[in-house]
Scaffold this active site. Structure first.
Site, PDB file in Angstrom:
ATOM      1  N   SER A  20       9.541  -4.334  17.478  1.00 18.86           N
ATOM      2  CA  SER A  20       9.917  -5.736  17.212  1.00 18.86           C
ATOM      3  C   SER A  20      10.511  -6.395  18.462  1.00 18.86           C
ATOM      4  O   SER A  20      10.206  -7.557  18.771  1.00 18.86           O
ATOM      5  CB  SER A  20      10.956  -5.810  16.095  1.00 18.86           C
ATOM      6  N   SER A 162      11.221 -13.451   5.935  1.00 19.32           N
ATOM      7  CA  SER A 162      10.233 -12.904   6.862  1.00 19.32           C
ATOM      8  C   SER A 162      10.650 -13.221   8.285  1.00 19.32           C
ATOM      9  O   SER A 162      10.749 -14.387   8.677  1.00 19.32           O
ATOM     10  CB  SER A 162       8.850 -13.494   6.603  1.00 19.32           C
ATOM     11  N   ASP A 309      10.431  -1.832   6.384  1.00 17.92           N
ATOM     12  CA  ASP A 309       9.490  -0.921   7.059  1.00 17.92           C
ATOM     13  C   ASP A 309       9.841   0.549   6.822  1.00 17.92           C
ATOM     14  O   ASP A 309       9.072   1.437   7.174  1.00 17.92           O
ATOM     15  CB  ASP A 309       9.474  -1.194   8.566  1.00 17.92           C
ATOM     16  N   LYS A 336       1.532  -5.703   3.356  1.00 20.55           N
ATOM     17  CA  LYS A 336       1.735  -5.180   4.719  1.00 20.55           C
ATOM     18  C   LYS A 336       0.397  -4.641   5.241  1.00 20.55           C
ATOM     19  O   LYS A 336      -0.656  -5.023   4.741  1.00 20.55           O
ATOM     20  CB  LYS A 336       2.815  -4.101   4.692  1.00 20.55           C
ATOM     21  N   ARG A 340       1.365  -0.987   0.435  1.00 18.62           N
ATOM     22  CA  ARG A 340       2.160   0.239   0.630  1.00 18.62           C
ATOM     23  C   ARG A 340       2.657   0.831  -0.672  1.00 18.62           C
ATOM     24  O   ARG A 340       2.907   2.033  -0.758  1.00 18.62           O
ATOM     25  CB  ARG A 340       3.329  -0.034   1.586  1.00 18.62           C
ATOM     26  N   ARG A 382       2.450   3.501   8.932  1.00 17.94           N
ATOM     27  CA  ARG A 382       3.656   4.047   8.287  1.00 17.94           C
ATOM     28  C   ARG A 382       3.306   4.931   7.087  1.00 17.94           C
ATOM     29  O   ARG A 382       4.060   5.834   6.736  1.00 17.94           O
ATOM     30  CB  ARG A 382       4.617   2.925   7.895  1.00 17.94           C
TER      31      ARG A 382
HETATM   32  C1  S3P Z   1       8.683  -7.731  11.801  1.00 19.86           C
HETATM   33  C2  S3P Z   1       9.049  -8.249  10.590  1.00 19.86           C
HETATM   34  C3  S3P Z   1       8.746  -7.622   9.291  1.00 19.86           C
HETATM   35  C4  S3P Z   1       8.252  -6.192   9.475  1.00 19.86           C
HETATM   36  C5  S3P Z   1       7.269  -6.045  10.591  1.00 19.86           C
HETATM   37  C6  S3P Z   1       7.886  -6.502  11.904  1.00 19.86           C
HETATM   38  C7  S3P Z   1       9.107  -8.418  13.022  1.00 19.86           C
HETATM   39  O1  S3P Z   1       7.758  -8.365   8.617  1.00 19.86           O
HETATM   40  O2  S3P Z   1       7.698  -5.705   8.274  1.00 19.86           O
HETATM   41  O3  S3P Z   1       6.874  -4.691  10.711  1.00 19.86           O
HETATM   42  O4  S3P Z   1       9.078  -7.820  14.113  1.00 19.86           O
HETATM   43  O5  S3P Z   1       9.498  -9.584  12.927  1.00 19.86           O
HETATM   44  P1  S3P Z   1       8.074  -9.733   7.847  1.00 19.86           P
HETATM   45  O6  S3P Z   1       8.176 -10.818   8.829  1.00 19.86           O
HETATM   46  O7  S3P Z   1       6.896  -9.943   6.941  1.00 19.86           O
HETATM   47  O8  S3P Z   1       9.337  -9.524   7.098  1.00 19.86           O
END
Ligand code: S3P
Length: 429
Positions: A20, A162, A309, A336, A340, A382
């Site tokens: 991230s 999100s 995650d 996702k 999942r 994952r």
């Molecule tokens: C992420 C946000 C999450 C996560 C993804 C990475 C990010 O998703 O599941 O693996 O780096 O901002 P969402 O934005 O759908 O919550």
């Protein structure tokens, strides 16, 4: 991938940079004016997709191994790509770049692999349209076509927490007239909010609302990315559920919006300790875990965004716990990289676990012995890693089909598993 039962899991690990954070540093570096130097950049295929797309947008990216330098020329330095931009499997890349491209006066088409082309994009298209960009999706999914241009700031309330969508709106807001404010129903990971001030952009945070004023120039920075805590989760669970096990993970991201799985594992009776070594701009430190007797607990909607995650790893721990583990309010897991909820239920059941699939979560009755089985990752990194960790505790060998997709976030995963199984030759502590 064939996996045999393991008798223990031990070792000291340092992990490649957090996925991230790496995405955000590369994108913000491209929007800054000057050279952003990133150390310990993620080795994830997803982050490579971000770098590749930035290059296609005319950004100079120099990299050798995990050292990546991004030569930003400000948002105006981006050029239209010659063809469509391929984000591979990366939801972060497609959603965050949509926010960037909404403010650029050219046409962009964003697409990706079969999994990406099923993922919901209206959640990001809607606010970008409200800001003034022309955005189309194909039945709500990619390809996403963006005719960007002059944007106006908006006040936007996300129906579902999100971090990707929040970040997209903020990246568009950087290029918009006036103030852009985003509110989430509950707090998702806040890396964008932590990094923007480090790039010189003032922002205001109040509760789950974040706002900024468009037009600020980003100043480049130098940053060493801490290890990926979501990758660490699989190693932590392996150490908890295998006998005679102990691991230490050094230099790992400990942002509270990412470490809720540790609190849940502790509530389950897991011996997991952490220590923060530095705080800015992100908390970084160490994690230790050792063999534990686990019990089932309930994880509710309010905690889900901070461990979204890590549900696959937690589900594996749940199969080894006494009593029932439930997670609810996690319907997002169905959209996702795979569904999942269904993929975990299918894989863990094939190994002998008792799993109830619910519309918005799972209930797992722990304690039943697992048996080796042939299971499917559904192209989801994952899921591949979770089922592989479960396989270590099963009786008999397992086959995880499509296991190589682990490289989407953690290409070193199977090598690290082998190291842990071979055991640490050093002493504990
Ligand atoms: C992420 C946000 C999450 C996560 C993804 C990475 C990010 O998703 O599941 O693996 O780096 O901002 P969402 O934005 O759908 O919550």
């Amino acid at each position: 991938m064939r996996l045999s039962p393991a008798s223990r899991f031990r070792g000291r690990f340092t992990l490649p940079g957090d996925k991230s954070l790496s995405h955000r540093l590369a994108i913000l570096g491209a929007l800054a004016e000057g050279e952003t130097r990133i150390g310990n950049f993620s080795t994830a295929a997803d982050c490579n997709s971000t770098l590749r797309c930035l290059k296609e947008l005319g950004v100079e990216v120099r990299g050798s191994g995990r050292a990546v330098d991004v030569e930003g020329l400000g948002p105006a330095g981006l050029r239209g790509a010659s063809g469509s931009l391929d984000v591979g499997n990366s939801g972060s890349t497609i959603r965050m770049l949509a926010g960037v491209l909404a403010g650029r006066p050219f046409r962009s088409v964003l697409t990706g692999d079969a999994s990406i082309r099923r993922r919901p994009m209206e959640r990001v298209a809607e606010p970008l349209r409200a800001m003034g960009a022309a955005v189309t999706t194909r039945d709500g999914a990619p390809p996403v076509t963006i005719e960007g241009g002059a944007l106006r700031g908006i006040t936007w309330r996300l129906p579902v927490a999100s971090a990707q969508v929040k970040t997209a709106v903020l990246l568009a807001g950087l290029q918009a007239d006036g103030i852009t404010a985003v509110t989430e129903p509950s707090q998702s990971r806040d890396h964008t909010e932590r990094l923007l001030p480090a790039f010189g952009v003032p922002l205001e945070r109040s509760g789950t609302t974040v706002s900024l004023r468009g037009g600020t120039r980003l100043t480049p920075l130098t940053m060493e990315v801490p290890g990926d805590v979501s990758s660490a989760a699989f190693l932590v669970v392996a150490a908890l559920i295998l006998p005679d096990s102990w691991i230490h993970v050094e230099n790992v991201l400990l942002n509270p919006a990412r470490t809720a799985f540790i609190a849940v594992l502790r509530k389950m009776g897991g011996h997991v300790e952490t220590g923060v070594r530095r705080e800015e701009p992100e908390p970084v430190g160490w994690i230790e875990a050792r063999t534990s007797r686990l019990r089932g607990v309930s994880v509710g909607a309010e905690t889900v965004p901070a461990l979204i995650d890590e549900v696959p790893a937690l589900a594996v721990a749940a199969t080894r716990a006494e009593g029932t583990f439930t997670v609810s309010g996690a319907g997002e897991l169905r959209v996702k990289e795979s569904d999942r909820i269904a993929a975990l239920a299918e894989g863990l059941r094939a190994m002998g676990a008792r799993v109830e699939e619910r519309p918005d979560g799972l209930a797992i009755d722990g304690g039943l012995p697992l048996r080796g089985a042939r299971v499917r990752a559904h192209g989801d990194h994952r899921i591949a890693m979770a089922l592989s960790v479960a396989a270590l505790t099963a009786r008999g060998d397992s086959h995880v089909e499509d296991a190589e997709c682990a490289s989407v976030s953690f290409p070193e995963f199977y090598a690290f598993l082998e190291r842990g199984i071979a055991g640490d030759r050093g002493r504990r502590g």
